[in-house]
Design a protein around this motif. Structure first.
Motif, mmCIF file in Angstrom:
data_model
loop_
_atom_site.group_PDB
_atom_site.id
_atom_site.type_symbol
_atom_site.label_atom_id
_atom_site.label_comp_id
_atom_site.label_asym_id
_atom_site.label_seq_id
_atom_site.Cartn_x
_atom_site.Cartn_y
_atom_site.Cartn_z
ATOM 1 N N GLY A 104 35.060 56.627 33.461
ATOM 2 C CA GLY A 104 36.194 57.414 32.973
ATOM 3 C C GLY A 104 36.474 57.179 31.501
ATOM 4 N N VAL A 105 36.316 55.933 31.045
ATOM 5 C CA VAL A 105 36.543 55.617 29.633
ATOM 6 C C VAL A 105 35.423 56.203 28.776
ATOM 7 C CG1 VAL A 105 36.709 53.730 27.948
ATOM 8 C CG2 VAL A 105 37.908 53.564 30.139
ATOM 9 N N LEU A 106 34.188 56.152 29.257
ATOM 10 C CA LEU A 106 33.070 56.755 28.526
ATOM 11 C C LEU A 106 33.324 58.249 28.320
ATOM 12 C CD1 LEU A 106 29.316 56.004 29.072
ATOM 13 C CD2 LEU A 106 30.068 58.342 28.776
ATOM 14 N N GLY A 200 44.432 44.328 42.047
ATOM 15 C CA GLY A 200 44.314 45.619 42.727
ATOM 16 C C GLY A 200 42.910 46.190 42.742
ATOM 17 N N TRP A 201 42.085 45.830 41.756
ATOM 18 C CA TRP A 201 40.739 46.407 41.688
ATOM 19 C C TRP A 201 39.870 45.993 42.872
ATOM 20 C CZ3 TRP A 201 36.659 43.007 41.358
ATOM 21 C CH2 TRP A 201 36.911 41.727 40.841
ATOM 22 N N THR A 202 40.112 44.806 43.418
ATOM 23 C CA THR A 202 39.318 44.388 44.575
ATOM 24 C C THR A 202 39.619 45.266 45.787
ATOM 25 O OG1 THR A 202 40.936 42.778 45.384
ATOM 26 C CG2 THR A 202 39.343 41.992 43.771
ATOM 27 N N LEU A 203 40.863 45.736 45.898
ATOM 28 C CA LEU A 203 41.246 46.585 47.020
ATOM 29 C C LEU A 203 40.632 47.975 46.888
ATOM 30 C CD1 LEU A 203 45.001 45.535 47.390
ATOM 31 C CD2 LEU A 203 42.968 44.522 48.445
ATOM 32 N N THR A 204 40.499 48.463 45.647
ATOM 33 C CA THR A 204 39.813 49.748 45.467
ATOM 34 C C THR A 204 38.356 49.621 45.917
ATOM 35 O OG1 THR A 204 39.064 49.412 43.159
ATOM 36 C CG2 THR A 204 41.287 50.284 43.470
ATOM 37 N N ASP A 205 37.749 48.462 45.664
ATOM 38 C CA ASP A 205 36.353 48.256 46.073
ATOM 39 C C ASP A 205 36.221 48.232 47.597
ATOM 40 O OD1 ASP A 205 35.708 48.150 43.417
ATOM 41 O OD2 ASP A 205 35.461 45.981 43.331
ATOM 42 N N TRP A 206 37.161 47.586 48.275
ATOM 43 C CA TRP A 206 37.181 47.621 49.749
ATOM 44 C C TRP A 206 37.235 49.070 50.234
ATOM 45 C CZ3 TRP A 206 36.453 44.564 53.854
ATOM 46 C CH2 TRP A 206 36.577 43.176 53.732
ATOM 47 N N PHE A 207 38.175 49.837 49.674
ATOM 48 C CA PHE A 207 38.341 51.228 50.101
ATOM 49 C C PHE A 207 37.063 52.026 49.857
ATOM 50 C CE2 PHE A 207 39.123 55.624 48.877
ATOM 51 C CZ PHE A 207 39.708 56.116 50.044
ATOM 52 N N GLU A 208 36.468 51.859 48.671
ATOM 53 C CA GLU A 208 35.303 52.667 48.302
ATOM 54 C C GLU A 208 34.115 52.430 49.232
ATOM 55 O OE1 GLU A 208 36.847 52.568 43.721
ATOM 56 O OE2 GLU A 208 35.070 51.389 44.264
ATOM 57 N N ALA A 400 42.071 56.117 33.553
ATOM 58 C CA ALA A 400 42.511 54.717 33.655
ATOM 59 C C ALA A 400 43.918 54.589 34.226
ATOM 60 C CB ALA A 400 42.433 54.054 32.286
ATOM 61 N N SER A 401 44.782 55.579 33.985
ATOM 62 C CA SER A 401 46.156 55.491 34.482
ATOM 63 C C SER A 401 46.212 55.521 36.008
ATOM 64 C CB SER A 401 47.005 56.632 33.918
ATOM 65 O OG SER A 401 46.476 57.889 34.312
ATOM 66 N N PHE A 402 45.168 56.082 36.632
ATOM 67 C CA PHE A 402 45.115 56.103 38.097
ATOM 68 C C PHE A 402 44.234 54.981 38.648
ATOM 69 C CE2 PHE A 402 43.025 57.672 42.066
ATOM 70 C CZ PHE A 402 44.140 57.592 42.892
ATOM 71 N N GLY A 403 43.044 54.816 38.088
ATOM 72 C CA GLY A 403 42.062 53.925 38.698
ATOM 73 C C GLY A 403 41.845 52.599 38.015
ATOM 74 N N GLY A 404 42.545 52.337 36.892
ATOM 75 C CA GLY A 404 42.201 51.126 36.157
ATOM 76 C C GLY A 404 43.338 50.437 35.441
ATOM 77 N N GLY A 407 49.369 47.340 38.090
ATOM 78 C CA GLY A 407 50.760 47.656 38.402
ATOM 79 C C GLY A 407 51.071 49.120 38.546
ATOM 80 N N THR A 408 50.053 49.981 38.565
ATOM 81 C CA THR A 408 50.304 51.409 38.713
ATOM 82 C C THR A 408 49.122 52.080 39.410
ATOM 83 O OG1 THR A 408 51.012 53.407 37.531
ATOM 84 C CG2 THR A 408 49.303 52.087 36.484
ATOM 85 N N GLY A 409 49.282 53.341 39.767
ATOM 86 C CA GLY A 409 48.187 54.125 40.330
ATOM 87 C C GLY A 409 47.580 53.516 41.576
ATOM 88 N N GLU A 410 46.258 53.656 41.676
ATOM 89 C CA GLU A 410 45.539 53.227 42.874
ATOM 90 C C GLU A 410 45.659 51.726 43.114
ATOM 91 O OE1 GLU A 410 41.090 53.836 44.860
ATOM 92 O OE2 GLU A 410 41.425 54.380 42.758
ATOM 93 N N TRP A 411 45.637 50.928 42.059
ATOM 94 C CA TRP A 411 45.721 49.478 42.230
ATOM 95 C C TRP A 411 47.012 49.094 42.938
ATOM 96 C CZ3 TRP A 411 43.684 46.424 37.350
ATOM 97 C CH2 TRP A 411 42.389 46.860 37.046
ATOM 98 N N LYS A 412 48.135 49.608 42.437
ATOM 99 C CA LYS A 412 49.431 49.243 43.017
ATOM 100 C C LYS A 412 49.592 49.824 44.423
ATOM 101 C CE LYS A 412 54.435 49.438 42.436
ATOM 102 N NZ LYS A 412 54.660 49.915 43.815
ATOM 103 N N LEU A 413 49.185 51.074 44.616
ATOM 104 C CA LEU A 413 49.396 51.718 45.919
ATOM 105 C C LEU A 413 48.578 51.049 47.015
ATOM 106 C CD1 LEU A 413 49.590 55.411 44.709
ATOM 107 C CD2 LEU A 413 51.452 54.046 45.683
#
Length: 441
Positions: A104-106, A200-208, A400-404, A407-413
């Motif tokens: 996303g940053v690229l 929160g990033w570890t939880l996104t990896d579980w979900f993915e 990044a505001s959603f996935g990276g 304290g916000t976006g996918e990490w927090k949810l």
């Protein structure tokens, strides 16, 4: 940053053995036009790496200097690479090369007009040495801007062989078997899993991993591009599957509260530290580096992994992450910057870090013998052999505001979902609202 995550080969003989005769004298891989062709020039490289990762990447940069004469300086940006690079560009002090940890940053950098297309030589090396999926993730609107130098294999479950042996279980082949094995481990006195819910990033990896296996690659791609809404039944199904694990206080070390107070290094410590609390920890191949460097574990003997198992009737997932090298338009040394990327595209460059450890390359031309241990060789082989079935970390593809963002976006949810996994449908609706806003912005 770990997510987006012993000795240097010094002699010509060692390089020749690892890479073939072309690695040293007599037809070396050129980095920008021959021996010491860039003497007197200098390049600034920015990236998120620090500590051991930064030291090992410096060995690669030193090898480039030895070959070309160009001096290099690495600047660590911390996790907020886009903010730091943006401010440096505005201040007239842009680095020449940036190691970007998120797709996303690229895309953001390319759309803002910050990037130079990579040279034909680099593109030819990517076409010859990489699965097409890596070129896709490095391209924006058909133009190649990013070279994926370092990859992560994020579909690995790490375990203590002693813990599984004492419980009388073997590495599982399916997700249901993994939960069943976990129950047996917990019955023997240890929790099954250590979960790093504080990050929160570890939880996104579980979900993915659950989602890719359960819903399949087409829906994964659609959700990653927000062409599929997060309220889709497939998302609710994956959250339901994950919720069964999250709510089981026997399976998770310290229960939900304990998980939410555990960061990534702490999750590894709970399995491989001096006072183990769990038998398994899910995360990428970089778990091995923490177990080895911080807790003195011998990888393959005291710490091992099994592939993240297939969920339901799906295929076993292969989720990856990685760091892509890009060249900034506002950098002061375009020629040397492009030469560095031409060098990073060679197996010779990858071999330097592979030998040092804590590294995987998506370059299929890198000899697996370059890796220092059998477990790393196995993870590297799995990643390369997955070819185009590899899917890049979904949250890294998002804005990044959603996935990276902490304290916000996918990490927090997903942290909220770990705290209370009773309403998968409600969590899906909140994820969709956050995603819709981020993709619109």
């Amino acid at each position: 940053m770990m997510r987006r995550r012993t000795t240097l080969l010094t002699s010509c003989t060692a390089l020749a053995l690892a890479l073939g005769a072309t690695a040293c004298g007599g037809g070396p891989v050129s980095a920008g036009g021959g021996d010491k062709a860039l003497s007197g020039q200098s390049i600034t490289v920015a990236g998120v790496w620090s500590g051991t990762e930064q030291k090992n990447f410096q060995k690669v940069l030193d090898a480039f200097t030895e070959k070309t004469g160009a001096k290099t300086q690495f600047v660590s940006t911390g996790d907020n690479v886009s903010t730091v690079v943006g401010s440096k560009i505005e201040g007239g002090n842009a680095p020449d090369v940036v190691m970007v940890p998120q797709v996303g940053v690229l895309k953001q950098f390319a759309q803002q007009g910050w990037l130079k297309p990579l040279s034909k030589k680099t593109e030819q090396a990517v076409d010859a040495g990489y699965a097409p999926v890596w070129k896709k993730y490095g391209s924006v609107d058909g133009t190649l801007y990013g070279l994926y130098f370092k990859a992560a294999h994020k579909s690995t479950v790490w375990y203590s062989p002693d813990a599984l042996e004492q419980a009388g279980v073997k590495p599982p082949k399916s997700y249901d078997e993994m939960l069943k094995a976990g129950q047996t481990v917990s019955d023997s006195g240890l929790a099954a899993f250590s979960v790093a819910g504080q990050d929160g990033w570890t939880l996104t990896d579980w979900f993915e991993n659950v989602y890719l296996s359960q819903a399949g690659p087409e829906k994964y791609d659609a959700l990653a591009a927000h062409k599929l809404k997060w309220t889709d039944a497939s998302v609710v199904d994956a959250l339901t599957t994950l919720g069964k694990l999250f709510k089981d206080k026997q399976l998770i070390a310290g229960g939900q509260k304990g998980a939410l107070n555990t960061d990534f290094p702490g999750s590894v410590e709970k399995v491989f530290g001096p006072e183990p609390e769990a038998g398994m920890v899910y995360e990428g191949d970089f778990v091995a580096g923490v177990a080895k460097d911080q807790f003195g574990k011998k990888v393959g003997q005291d710490a091992n992994f099994f592939p993240f198992p297939a969920v339901g009737g799906g295929e076993a997932p292969v989720v990856s992450g990685g760091d892509a090298a890009v060249v900034l338009k506002d950098g002061k040394n375009q020629k040397a910057a492009q030469a560095l990327l031409e060098y990073l595209a060679t197996p010779e460059a990858s071999a330097v870090w592979a030998e040092a450890g804590g590294f995987l390359s998506p370059n299929k031309k890198l000899d697996l013998a370059s890796y220092g241990d059998d477990v790393t060789r196995a993870t590297a082989k799995s990643l390369v052999q997955a070819g185009d079935s590899v899917r890049f970390d979904m949250s890294d593809q998002a804005p990044a505001s959603f996935g990276g963002t902490k304290g916000t976006g996918e990490w927090k949810l997903l942290q909220d979902f770990l705290r209370d996994p009773s309403d998968p449908k409600g969590t899906a609706a909140k994820l969709e609202a956050a995603a819709a806003k981020a993709y619109q912005d």
